[in-house]
Design a protein around this motif. Structure first.
Motif, PDB file in Angstrom:
ATOM      1  N   ILE A   1       0.847  -1.195   0.000  1.00 51.04           N
ATOM      2  CA  ILE A   1       0.000   0.000   0.000  1.00 51.04           C
ATOM      3  C   ILE A   1       0.879   1.240   0.000  1.00 51.04           C
ATOM      4  O   ILE A   1       1.629   1.489   0.960  1.00 51.04           O
ATOM      5  N   ASN A   2       0.809   1.992  -1.080  1.00 56.72           N
ATOM      6  CA  ASN A   2       1.471   3.294  -1.157  1.00 56.72           C
ATOM      7  C   ASN A   2       0.485   4.379  -0.770  1.00 56.72           C
ATOM      8  O   ASN A   2      -0.726   4.232  -0.962  1.00 56.72           O
ATOM      9  N   GLU A   3       0.969   5.465  -0.255  1.00 58.65           N
ATOM     10  CA  GLU A   3       0.083   6.575   0.071  1.00 58.65           C
ATOM     11  C   GLU A   3      -0.325   7.325  -1.188  1.00 58.65           C
ATOM     12  O   GLU A   3       0.310   7.204  -2.230  1.00 58.65           O
ATOM     13  N   GLY A   4      -1.428   8.056  -1.080  1.00 55.66           N
ATOM     14  CA  GLY A   4      -1.854   8.911  -2.181  1.00 55.66           C
ATOM     15  C   GLY A   4      -2.904   8.321  -3.076  1.00 55.66           C
ATOM     16  O   GLY A   4      -3.293   8.937  -4.078  1.00 55.66           O
ATOM     17  N   PHE A   5      -3.418   7.138  -2.769  1.00 55.75           N
ATOM     18  CA  PHE A   5      -4.460   6.523  -3.598  1.00 55.75           C
ATOM     19  C   PHE A   5      -5.812   7.186  -3.313  1.00 55.75           C
ATOM     20  O   PHE A   5      -5.995   7.875  -2.316  1.00 55.75           O
ATOM     21  N   GLY A   6      -6.758   6.924  -4.205  1.00 57.45           N
ATOM     22  CA  GLY A   6      -8.078   7.510  -4.064  1.00 57.45           C
ATOM     23  C   GLY A   6      -8.982   6.681  -3.167  1.00 57.45           C
ATOM     24  O   GLY A   6      -8.616   5.593  -2.703  1.00 57.45           O
ATOM     25  N   LEU A   7     -10.189   7.188  -2.961  1.00 59.06           N
ATOM     26  CA  LEU A   7     -11.147   6.499  -2.101  1.00 59.06           C
ATOM     27  C   LEU A   7     -12.122   5.660  -2.923  1.00 59.06           C
ATOM     28  O   LEU A   7     -12.342   4.489  -2.626  1.00 59.06           O
ATOM     29  N   ARG A   8     -12.683   6.229  -3.981  1.00 57.49           N
ATOM     30  CA  ARG A   8     -13.721   5.548  -4.743  1.00 57.49           C
ATOM     31  C   ARG A   8     -13.144   4.835  -5.968  1.00 57.49           C
ATOM     32  O   ARG A   8     -12.152   5.253  -6.541  1.00 57.49           O
TER      33      ARG A   8
END
Length: 917
Positions: free
Chosen positions: A191-198
């Protein structure tokens, strides 16, 4: 059918199971491509490809390049090329060849080319076959850069790697959740930071998945939140966080305990790659089995009492060499009675067995696990003996496995038997209602003996598939007695740990949820709010009607779970595990050792121990997909039987609405495949209903075809080579497991169709007389069924100082009363003396356990007063196997004179037996 309607139709079949549904979709795509290639309408192909493109984004194979090639061929109007590529991909998926053959990944490959750059030249070129898995990569990088990112991951592969994996790249929390749920090949998550929610897709199917799990309500798109979401549904997965912020602070956060390792995102990717492989290796390692293989290859002289070790006595013999040839040399090379050389001792493990048990505890969500090599019957007796002493009271499901009853005899404990709801029509029992259990606890409290009630002992799931709401049962019981011990016999339910749907209904799954709730700050507030509502002295009636909340500050969580590993995982027969989650285990640890010494063999089978070790490995690495397949197999059987016009004319598989009374299905759920049932209905039922039905267990009614259960079981075994376990008066039980395939389904359906056809032809050709005889037979099996007898009560001679509201009894004294031959008598079941004594006395008191198969549990226990309903049931039984009963001798009873001499023993006192003259 509209697209949304089709999606709704698939929700249960494909998202509680999945792998087979995916395969069907690919076959449908090929069929649509054939139609298009023959000049037919291409619209169906385009629609099928559009649907597949969404789901396939969550799988490593076919991957981004092959899916792009499929879409390109379609947009270019190349029907032949579309058919060729779709067929090749489908074949690779069906045979799983893509895991080892690089050519399967190349859109242009004709089977003769070199390995493509997509996968790298090391893919599949390792001398030994390397296990394949997929790694989910969650990133904030835009999707147009994903092919380049995937290529960077593939460059990390090396010939020395023990495993090979393919990245699966997604860009949002919702897509990460869907990928975790839909792709059983995922074994690690980055898991990298900065991904979206939807999700970037608005597919109805995906929206159903996320909505039912509450993911649509998520507002936190942080890496740590996603890690918790994934760990909740797939606890076996290794999760790695990549952060470009203060990694030291994150690593020190207790919430980060779900993560295997945290990396600073600008560091070298190779370290992450090596960590992923190390995590898989940790699950792949089987300490005992690995060492046993090494031991078998060593030159060892055996001067111990096991002549079969090393196989010389077998392979040098003219008379038994065929056994060696049948089983193979390694079986004998791996035999030893030694506990040195890394083989360890099962009685007091400190080496490889201990490490194997620790890994099993991690896999099962327990604090510790014991391996048991003589079945869950022994696991149950060990737990009962270790946790109960003479005079202790246990609330016990009366129709539990006989090992629990014998455990009470061994421990000298006094059972309070509670009754499951009856299913008289099918001559079987369900499970014990929570209100019945609470009433037993409240009765004990009213009698001033709640302190002596030490344990609740229940079967979950039952042979016929009834699953308790384990969390609710434990929470409500803990609200009445905060230190109550729970023993859950999950002999048939070990696989459920590896299903996110069923895990919540297991003992360890619920125990972990309760433990987390206890540490939630909201738990105390919830308890105190209910206490304010109930007042200081609520009546029993109020307590029975209220869903009680325990005081989290007072709970002493003590949960034990037994699993027949051999019944649902790849362990050799009699392999069992006993899981423990008990904050007070240190107080009973020595007692557990004594129970192990009492019951475990000093010469346990090495191969059996090794199989327990290996079964854990398999379930941690592929159990999620295997269990999904077992569920899907069960759905396929249910559909095929109940929807086939000929088969359903004489046979049917009962749904949850027939197996679980409506008052215990509070959600209104009827069955997994009922019209209108969707994913959300199933999840709500699993969360809220008092009882659910294990989808892998299928009760097939055969009485409507004129066969009793025993007769039909014999026909299946003797004429069609189909084996089953359980029968009732008018039904048989089919159970799908991780071993079954769609070919098994086809064989079973063909057999049922053939038998139904024979019945049909016999009725047509036999005329009115045949129909009359058939109807009479069906009536006798389906209508004229005997009432199921409840437990009556223990005779006063075995009641000791029992209370006025509780029905516990000294089963140990009752058991040993049978040892006094002169104090016992036999009366045949048909003797009029039985009827006379039922009316005029003296009481008929059983001197033994009487266990008919079916139903397979004691209808009489030692010291029980036999009633008219039990005699009526026995007289109507037409089964041949009744343990504890000899038809020639009759019922074994304790004489009235002997009962008078036994008196009323104090709790824990040895039984007073009159010596035989």
């Amino acid at each position: 059918m509209s697209k949304d309607a089709k999606a709704a139709e698939k929700r249960i079949d494909q998202f509680i199971s999945g792998p087979g549904g995916r395969a069907d979709d690919w076959r449908d795509l090929v069929e649509a491509a054939k139609v298009w290639a023959r000049g037919g309408d291409r619209a169906k192909y385009d629609a099928a490809l559009a649907d597949l493109s969404v789901i396939e984004e969550f799988h490593g194979y076919p991957g981004l390049q092959l899916m792009a090639a499929l879409r390109e061929a379609a947009s270019g109007g190349d029907a032949a090329g579309s058919l060729s590529l779709a067929t090749r991909i489908t074949q690779a998926l069906m045979t799983r060849s893509f895991r080892q053959h690089a050519g399967d990944w190349n859109p242009e490959d004709d089977g003769s080319g070199d390995a493509p750059e997509l996968v790298s030249s090391t893919f599949g070129s390792h001398a030994a076959r390397r296990p394949y898995f997929e790694t989910l990569v969650v990133t904030g990088v835009s999707s147009d850069k994903w092919p380049a990112l995937a290529a960077e991951w593939r460059k990390l592969r090396r010939p020395v790697d023990s495993f090979v994996y393919e990245p699966v790249i997604v860009g949002s929390l919702e897509d990460a959740f869907c990928a975790t749920m839909l792709n059983p090949n995922i074994a690690a998550v980055v898991i990298n930071e900065g991904f979206g929610l939807r999700s970037r897709h608005d597919a109805p199917i995906l929206r159903t998945v996320t909505a039912a799990a509450g993911i649509n309500d998520e507002a936190d798109a942080s890496a740590l939140r996603l890690a918790h979401v994934i760990k909740r549904v797939r606890p076996e997965l290794d999760i790695y966080l990549m952060s470009n912020r203060d990694v030291e602070t994150m690593a020190g956060n207790p919430e980060a305990n779900v993560v295997r390792r945290i990396f600073y995102s600008i560091e070298e990717l190779l370290e992450l790659h090596l960590s992923i492989l190390e995590g898989i290796q940790d699950r792949f390692d089987t300490p005992f089995f690995d060492n046993l293989k090494k031991y078998a290859q060593r030159p060892i002289g055996t001067f111990h009492a096991l002549p079969i070790a090393r196989g010389k006595s077998v392979f040098r013999s003219d008379w038994i060499r065929d056994m060696g040839e049948f089983y193979g040399l390694n079986l004998f090379l791996a035999e030893s009675s030694a506990t040195t050389g890394g083989l360890d001792s099962l009685l007091e493990p400190t080496g490889t067995i201990k490490r194997a048990q620790d890994k099993a505890a991690r896999a099962l969500g327990a604090d510790r696990v014991f391996f048991v090599t003589n079945g869950t019957s022994t696991s149950n007796k060990m737990a009962v003996q270790a946790l109960l002493g003479p005079g202790d009271i246990a609330i016990v499901d009366r129709n539990c496995h006989k090992s629990h009853h014998y455990g009470m005899v061994l421990a000298g404990a006094q059972p309070i038997y509670v009754e499951a709801f009856p299913m008289t029509e099918y001559s079987m029992y369900g499970a014990v209602p929570l209100q019945t259990i609470k009433q037993a606890l409240l009765n004990a409290r009213a009698d001033g003996r709640l302190d002596r009630v030490k344990m609740l002992d229940l079967t979950n799931c039952t042979f016929d598939g009834h699953i308790y709401n384990t969390r609710r049962v434990m929470e409500e019981c803990l609200a009445i007695k905060p230190d109550l011990i729970f023993l859950w016999d999950e002999a048939w339910f070990g696989f459920a740990r590896f299903s996110p749907f069923l895990r919540r209904r297991t003992a360890m799954g619920a125990a972990n949820e309760i433990e987390a709730w206890m540490h939630d700050s909201k738990s105390v507030a919830a308890y105190e709010k209910q206490q304010a509502y109930l007042g200081k002295n609520p009546s029993d009636e109020v307590l029975l009607k209220t869903r009680l909340i325990p005081d989290p500050r007072q709970i002493r969580l003590r949960v034990y779970q037994t699993n027949s590993t051999h019944k649902s995982m790849s362990a050799i027969r009699q392999g069992s595990m006993l899981s423990v989650k008990d904050v007070e285990f240190h107080t009973v640890e020595q007692q557990f050792k004594e129970a192990v010494f009492t019951h475990a063999s000093t010469s346990p089978n090495q191969q059996l121990i090794a199989s327990l070790d290996v079964s854990r490995r398999q379930m941690e690495l592929e159990g999620y997909g295997l269990v999904a397949n077992a569920i899907e197999i069960a759905f396929a059987i249910r559909k095929a039987v109940n929807n086939n016009p000929l088969i359903s004319k004489y046979f049917r598989i009962l749904g949850a609405d027939a197996m679980v009374p409506a008052q215990y299905r509070q959600s209104g759920f009827t069955d997994y495949l009922a019209a209108g049932t969707n994913w959300a209905n199933v999840v709500k039922s699993l969360d809220d209903d008092e009882f659910c039905l294990d989808p892998t267990r299928m009760t097939l009614v055969c009485g409507t075809a004129g066969y009793d259960g025993t007769q039909f079981k014999g026909i299946l075994a003797n004429e069609y080579n189909i084996q089953i376990n359980k029968t009732s008066r008018n039904s048989v039980l089919f159970q799908s497991n991780i071993n079954n395939t769609r070919s098994d389904v086809a064989h079973l359906v063909r057999v049922l169709a053939e038998i139904a056809g024979e019945v049909d032809r016999g009725l047509v050709q036999g005329g009115a007389n045949a129909k009359k005889t058939f109807d009479a037979r069906v009536k006798s099996l389906m209508t004229d069924v005997p009432d199921l007898p409840n437990f009556s009560h223990f005779h006063d001679s075995f009641r000791g100082d029992a209370g006025t509201k509780t029905n516990e009894g000294d089963i140990r004294s009752g058991f040993y009363s049978a040892y006094d031959a002169a104090g016992c008598e036999y009366i045949r079941l048909g003797d009029s003396e039985i009827d006379r004594r039922l009316k005029a006395g003296p009481d008929l008191v059983s001197a033994s356990f009487v266990i008919p198969y079916p139903p397979g549990f004691p209808i009489m226990v030692p010291g029980q007063v036999i009633t008219q309903e039990t005699i009526d049931f026995m007289r109507k039984l037409d089964v041949k196997e009744i343990h504890g009963y000899d038809a020639k001798e009759g019922l074994k009873l304790v004489r009235a004179e002997a009962l008078a001499k036994i008196g009323r023993p104090k709790p824990g006192a040895a039984p007073k037996l009159k010596a035989a003259s």
